[in-house]
Design a protein around this motif. Structure first.
Motif, PDB file in Angstrom:
ATOM      1  N   GLN A 132       3.049   5.320   0.818  1.00  0.00           N
ATOM      2  CA  GLN A 132       1.915   4.993   0.398  1.00  0.00           C
ATOM      3  C   GLN A 132       1.392   3.673   0.533  1.00  0.00           C
ATOM      4  N   MET A 133       2.083   2.704   0.118  1.00  0.00           N
ATOM      5  CA  MET A 133       1.895   1.164  -0.064  1.00  0.00           C
ATOM      6  C   MET A 133       1.555   0.775   1.463  1.00  0.00           C
ATOM      7  N   LEU A 134       2.210   1.327   2.525  1.00  0.00           N
ATOM      8  CA  LEU A 134       2.095   1.121   3.705  1.00  0.00           C
ATOM      9  C   LEU A 134       0.670   1.496   4.296  1.00  0.00           C
ATOM     10  N   ASN A 135       0.533   2.705   3.660  1.00  0.00           N
ATOM     11  CA  ASN A 135      -0.780   3.468   4.230  1.00  0.00           C
ATOM     12  C   ASN A 135      -2.059   2.675   3.570  1.00  0.00           C
ATOM     13  N   ASN A 136      -1.801   2.242   2.329  1.00  0.00           N
ATOM     14  CA  ASN A 136      -2.979   1.467   1.666  1.00  0.00           C
ATOM     15  C   ASN A 136      -3.341   0.182   2.503  1.00  0.00           C
ATOM     16  N   ILE A 137      -2.168  -0.587   3.049  1.00  0.00           N
ATOM     17  CA  ILE A 137      -2.602  -1.691   3.733  1.00  0.00           C
ATOM     18  C   ILE A 137      -2.852  -1.481   5.250  1.00  0.00           C
ATOM     19  N   GLU A 138      -2.872  -0.251   5.731  1.00  0.00           N
ATOM     20  CA  GLU A 138      -3.411   0.266   7.030  1.00  0.00           C
ATOM     21  C   GLU A 138      -2.565  -0.381   7.942  1.00  0.00           C
ATOM     22  N   TYR A 139      -1.022  -0.172   7.565  1.00  0.00           N
ATOM     23  CA  TYR A 139       0.117  -0.815   8.530  1.00  0.00           C
ATOM     24  C   TYR A 139       0.356  -0.018   9.735  1.00  0.00           C
ATOM     25  N   TYR A 140       0.146   1.227   9.518  1.00  0.00           N
ATOM     26  CA  TYR A 140       0.375   2.246  10.785  1.00  0.00           C
ATOM     27  C   TYR A 140      -0.869   2.443  11.746  1.00  0.00           C
ATOM     28  N   PRO A 141      -0.690   2.483  13.049  1.00  0.00           N
ATOM     29  CA  PRO A 141       0.439   2.810  13.952  1.00  0.00           C
ATOM     30  C   PRO A 141       1.022   1.369  14.542  1.00  0.00           C
ATOM     31  N   GLU A 142       0.207   0.380  14.589  1.00  0.00           N
ATOM     32  CA  GLU A 142       0.613  -0.725  15.121  1.00  0.00           C
ATOM     33  C   GLU A 142       1.674  -1.776  14.334  1.00  0.00           C
ATOM     34  N   GLY A 143       1.121  -2.167  13.185  1.00  0.00           N
ATOM     35  CA  GLY A 143       2.050  -2.951  12.345  1.00  0.00           C
ATOM     36  C   GLY A 143       2.247  -4.341  12.654  1.00  0.00           C
ATOM     37  N   ASP A 144       1.376  -4.784  13.471  1.00  0.00           N
ATOM     38  CA  ASP A 144       1.640  -6.356  13.690  1.00  0.00           C
ATOM     39  C   ASP A 144       0.653  -7.233  12.839  1.00  0.00           C
ATOM     40  N   GLY A 145       1.070  -8.597  13.014  1.00  0.00           N
ATOM     41  CA  GLY A 145       0.250  -9.682  12.426  1.00  0.00           C
ATOM     42  C   GLY A 145       0.833  -9.914  11.124  1.00  0.00           C
ATOM     43  N   HIS A 146       2.366  -9.935  10.924  1.00  0.00           N
ATOM     44  CA  HIS A 146       3.061 -10.331   9.504  1.00  0.00           C
ATOM     45  C   HIS A 146       4.119 -11.041  10.072  1.00  0.00           C
TER      46      HIS A 146
END
Length: 121
Positions: free
Chosen positions: A69-83
């Motif tokens: 849910q935390m990953l969804n809240n930061i809109e991590y999916y589907p790319e997950g770049d920029g960190h």
């Protein structure tokens, strides 16, 4: 306990240790047994329904669900770049980890998976 999202396998991996009683030569002792649960994450960020049914009653599943849910809240999916890695600042091959102490996401590269002081590995 440690928890991370494996981008290659598209799975959340949760590892922890449990003390297990062993008997050798009539002497009892305890060893720490490493345990693991993996849950597949769909491209839209939802946990796989088959894995939910399989692990829903497990005591670690609420942590996995919260991390997702935390990953969804930061809109991590589907790319997950920029960190960037929290230890060295590297941008390539960085994956999210759940920091148990702060209850937040920590970004780590492959080299610092176990070296980070922020993650209980």
């Amino acid at each position: 306990m440690s928890m991370r999202y494996d981008q290659d396998r598209k799975r959340i991996i949760c590892r922890w240790e449990e003390p297990i009683k062993v008997v050798m030569n009539k002497k009892e002792g305890f060893i720490n047994r490493s345990r693991m649960i993996t849950v597949k994450v769909n491209d839209n960020g939802k946990l796989n329904s088959k894995d939910i049914r399989r692990h829903a009653k497990h005591p670690m599943f609420p942590f996995i669900s919260r991390f997702n849910q935390m990953l969804n809240n930061i809109e991590y999916y589907p790319e997950g770049d920029g960190h960037r890695c929290a230890v060295c600042g590297l941008e390539q091959g960085v994956s999210p980890h759940f920091d148990v102490g702060t209850q937040s996401i920590v970004w780590l590269c492959r080299e610092h998976l176990t070296d980070s002081p922020k993650v209980d590995a």
